[in-house]
Design an enzyme around this catalytic site. Structure first.
Site, PDB file in Angstrom:
ATOM      1  N   GLU A 178       8.015   6.643 -21.079  1.00 55.89           N
ATOM      2  CA  GLU A 178       6.824   6.308 -21.884  1.00 55.89           C
ATOM      3  C   GLU A 178       6.095   7.528 -22.464  1.00 55.89           C
ATOM      4  OE1 GLU A 178       4.369   3.525 -19.683  1.00 55.89           O
ATOM      5  OE2 GLU A 178       6.145   2.573 -18.810  1.00 55.89           O
ATOM      6  N   GLU A 293      13.826  -3.028 -17.432  1.00 55.46           N
ATOM      7  CA  GLU A 293      12.718  -3.607 -16.654  1.00 55.46           C
ATOM      8  C   GLU A 293      12.395  -5.033 -17.109  1.00 55.46           C
ATOM      9  OE1 GLU A 293       9.366  -0.960 -16.474  1.00 55.46           O
ATOM     10  OE2 GLU A 293      10.610   0.831 -16.488  1.00 55.46           O
TER      11      GLU A 293
HETATM   12  O1  G3I Z   1       1.282   1.278  -1.884  1.00 55.74           O
HETATM   13  C1  G3I Z   1      -0.124   1.320  -2.201  1.00 55.74           C
HETATM   14  C2  G3I Z   1      -0.924   0.585  -1.120  1.00 55.74           C
HETATM   15  O2  G3I Z   1      -0.802   1.293   0.111  1.00 55.74           O
HETATM   16  C3  G3I Z   1      -2.406   0.516  -1.539  1.00 55.74           C
HETATM   17  O3  G3I Z   1      -3.118  -0.235  -0.588  1.00 55.74           O
HETATM   18  C4  G3I Z   1      -2.484  -0.179  -2.913  1.00 55.74           C
HETATM   19  C5  G3I Z   1      -3.906  -0.303  -3.402  1.00 55.74           C
HETATM   20  O4  G3I Z   1      -4.305   0.912  -3.988  1.00 55.74           O
HETATM   21  O5  G3I Z   1      -1.717   0.593  -3.882  1.00 55.74           O
HETATM   22  C6  G3I Z   1      -0.348   0.626  -3.536  1.00 55.74           C
HETATM   23  O6  G3I Z   1       0.351   1.395  -4.495  1.00 55.74           O
HETATM   24  C7  G3I Z   1       0.504   0.715  -5.747  1.00 55.74           C
HETATM   25  C8  G3I Z   1       2.009   0.623  -6.054  1.00 55.74           C
HETATM   26  O7  G3I Z   1       2.219   0.039  -7.354  1.00 55.74           O
HETATM   27  C9  G3I Z   1       2.731  -0.243  -5.022  1.00 55.74           C
HETATM   28  O8  G3I Z   1       2.273  -1.562  -5.119  1.00 55.74           O
HETATM   29  C10 G3I Z   1      -0.180   1.563  -6.823  1.00 55.74           C
HETATM   30  O9  G3I Z   1      -1.579   1.512  -6.599  1.00 55.74           O
HETATM   31  C11 G3I Z   1       0.132   0.972  -8.184  1.00 55.74           C
HETATM   32  O10 G3I Z   1      -0.369   1.836  -9.206  1.00 55.74           O
HETATM   33  C12 G3I Z   1       1.647   0.870  -8.380  1.00 55.74           C
HETATM   34  O11 G3I Z   1       1.865   0.217  -9.622  1.00 55.74           O
HETATM   35  C13 G3I Z   1       3.201   0.361 -10.123  1.00 55.74           C
HETATM   36  C14 G3I Z   1       3.087   0.894 -11.560  1.00 55.74           C
HETATM   37  O12 G3I Z   1       4.376   0.953 -12.149  1.00 55.74           O
HETATM   38  C15 G3I Z   1       2.498   2.305 -11.595  1.00 55.74           C
HETATM   39  O13 G3I Z   1       3.414   3.209 -11.020  1.00 55.74           O
HETATM   40  C16 G3I Z   1       3.880  -1.027 -10.117  1.00 55.74           C
HETATM   41  O14 G3I Z   1       4.109  -1.462  -8.775  1.00 55.74           O
HETATM   42  C17 G3I Z   1       5.193  -0.933 -10.850  1.00 55.74           C
HETATM   43  O15 G3I Z   1       5.779  -2.238 -10.989  1.00 55.74           O
HETATM   44  C18 G3I Z   1       4.968  -0.372 -12.254  1.00 55.74           C
HETATM   45  O16 G3I Z   1       6.202  -0.237 -12.862  1.00 55.74           O
HETATM   46  C19 G3I Z   1       6.112   0.271 -14.207  1.00 55.74           C
HETATM   47  C20 G3I Z   1       7.267   1.242 -14.393  1.00 55.74           C
HETATM   48  O17 G3I Z   1       7.182   2.281 -13.431  1.00 55.74           O
HETATM   49  C21 G3I Z   1       7.261   1.785 -15.815  1.00 55.74           C
HETATM   50  N1  G3I Z   1       7.295   0.674 -16.790  1.00 55.74           N
HETATM   51  C22 G3I Z   1       6.203  -0.301 -16.620  1.00 55.74           C
HETATM   52  C23 G3I Z   1       6.249  -0.883 -15.224  1.00 55.74           C
HETATM   53  C24 G3I Z   1       5.172  -1.944 -15.039  1.00 55.74           C
HETATM   54  O18 G3I Z   1       3.901  -1.366 -15.174  1.00 55.74           O
END
Ligand code: G3I
Length: 383
Positions: A178, A293
């Site tokens: 991205e 994805e």
């Molecule tokens: O694991 C922590 C947990 O311990 C904590 O309690 C909670 C609340 O803050 O956060 C948890 O981490 C989260 C993680 O997902 C696991 O659920 C992060 O905050 C959250 O930002 C993270 O979001 C991920 C996002 O990318 C940002 O990296 C999504 O799961 C994931 O599906 C999403 O995937 C992205 C791809 O990498 C790129 N393309 C878009 C796609 C969807 O947004």
């Protein structure tokens, strides 16, 4: 808004939050009558319960897989078993991001990623890496530690260490994720990210060259979102990403494939002809194409499950009819296998609070209409 120079991360975050708030209000009510989704009447093919998506994909020379993670696969054995049955490719949803791998500036923690690699080996799956360079899920220490003076050293060390750690065992890497965002108004449509802020646009070429030097045999992918639909932002982004790929290829940057994320939104327009042309233009650059994805966000769709599932499957069908026609496509990956675990529930929730249903298998691990449509699309490519 055109900015003359990169901006600080704090200002970058302000842009991102502002944009997200404006999109968050999107509802079915916003869609014009002509856009209201209508289920197509094509019959659903049904298949023997012993057959799997990887079976149909493999018959057509495609790799099929899904994203998951250590937390899910190490605790939900029923899900892990189904995942191993349906998939040939595993993509760590978050366990290969900086936030997981880099607990401190001088530390690498591969525990979760190594567990996933072992799970894949034990179950005959391949793994693709996501993502060496991304602006989300950076560690909390990043802002205070990484500066314009040391950013190249941090980026280079991260890529070398991580790619070397998995050398010979990784199917492909999303090297940069991205990097393009026309709405930020930058020359060449660069996204305002910490990496852009710290190193300028050269960070993209640097990342690919370092990754290729670390492992000359792994497929290196540029991955991006909002390339699939007919929104003005998607149309602008398709041409901007194509121009980026042309520049990278012209400079002999070792990029081997475009990753098209495929986070589709049910109810929004999909222009098959435009997307078909885009895929062909990418393939003409001698690049492979990976759908990386795939899911269908169902925020705008009716609450009724049968209607919603059918509309979701229709979108999968229309999208995959185009994708399957492009010989350069080598893989299709869902961003999750089952509605039991989807990022959409947390990040794109429905206003009525009903659980999201974006994926081919439901939360009880039963096939949905989307599963049948995907199997049929793979099968038809093999025909
Ligand atoms: O694991 C922590 C947990 O311990 C904590 O309690 C909670 C609340 O803050 O956060 C948890 O981490 C989260 C993680 O997902 C696991 O659920 C992060 O905050 C959250 O930002 C993270 O979001 C991920 C996002 O990318 C940002 O990296 C999504 O799961 C994931 O599906 C999403 O995937 C992205 C791809 O990498 C790129 N393309 C878009 C796609 C969807 O947004």
């Amino acid at each position: 808004m055109v900015l003359s120079r990169p901006i600080s991360r704090k200002r970058f975050l302000r842009y991102t939050l502002g944009a997200a708030a404006s999109v968050g209000a999107l509802t079915l009510a916003n869609l014009k009558e002509s856009q209201q989704p209508k289920a197509d009447s094509l019959p659903l093919q049904t298949y023997d319960s012993s057959l799997t998506l990887k079976h149909f994909a493999s018959k057509s020379g495609l790799l099929y897989g899904a994203a998951s993670g250590y937390q899910i696969l190490s605790t939900d054995s029923e899900y892990a078993q189904r995942f191993a049955e349906e998939c040939l490719l595993l993509v760590p949803e978050n366990d290969l991001k900086w936030r997981t791998l880099r607990p401190s500036p001088g530390e690498f923690d591969f525990f979760k990623a190594d567990w996933l690699m072992d799970f894949a080996t034990r179950n005959g799956l391949m793994v693709r890496g996501h993502a060496l360079v991304f602006h989300h899920s950076l560690p909390d220490w990043f802002d205070a530690v990484v500066t314009p003076d040391n950013a190249e050293q941090f980026l280079t060390q991260h890529i070398k260490t991580v790619v070397n750690h998995f050398k010979g065992n990784m199917h492909s890497w999303d090297v940069v994720n991205e990097a393009i965002h026309p709405e930020h108004g930058q020359r060449d449509n660069w996204r305002l990210t910490p990496w852009y802020d710290l190193l300028g646009p050269e960070y993209v070429e640097l990342a690919f060259r370092v990754a290729a030097e670390a492992d000359p045999n792994v497929t290196l992918v540029y991955n991006d979102n909002r390339l699939s639909l007919n929104r003005p932002s998607d149309r602008a982004k398709r041409s901007a990403v194509l121009r980026l790929l042309e520049r990278l290829k012209a400079n002999n940057v070792p990029v081997h494939a475009l990753g098209i994320q495929g986070h589709l939104t049910g109810g929004l327009q999909f222009d098959a002809a435009a997307f078909r042309e885009f895929l062909r233009n990418v393939a003409d650059l001698d690049l492979k194409i990976m759908i990386t994805e795939l899911d269908v966000i169902d925020q705008l769709l009716p609450a009724d499950i049968e209607v919603r599932d059918r509309l979701v499957s229709d979108m999968y069908r229309r999208y995959l009819d185009v994708v399957m026609d492009e010989p350069a496509v080598i893989s299709v990956v869902n961003w999750g296998l089952s509605d039991r675990y989807t990022w959409i529930s947390r990040h794109k929730p429905r206003q009525d609070g009903l659980p999201a249903r974006p994926l081919p298998i439901d939360a009880h691990l039963n096939r949905k209409a989307a599963w049948n449509v995907m199997a049929q699309a793979f099968e038809q490519r093999a025909a």
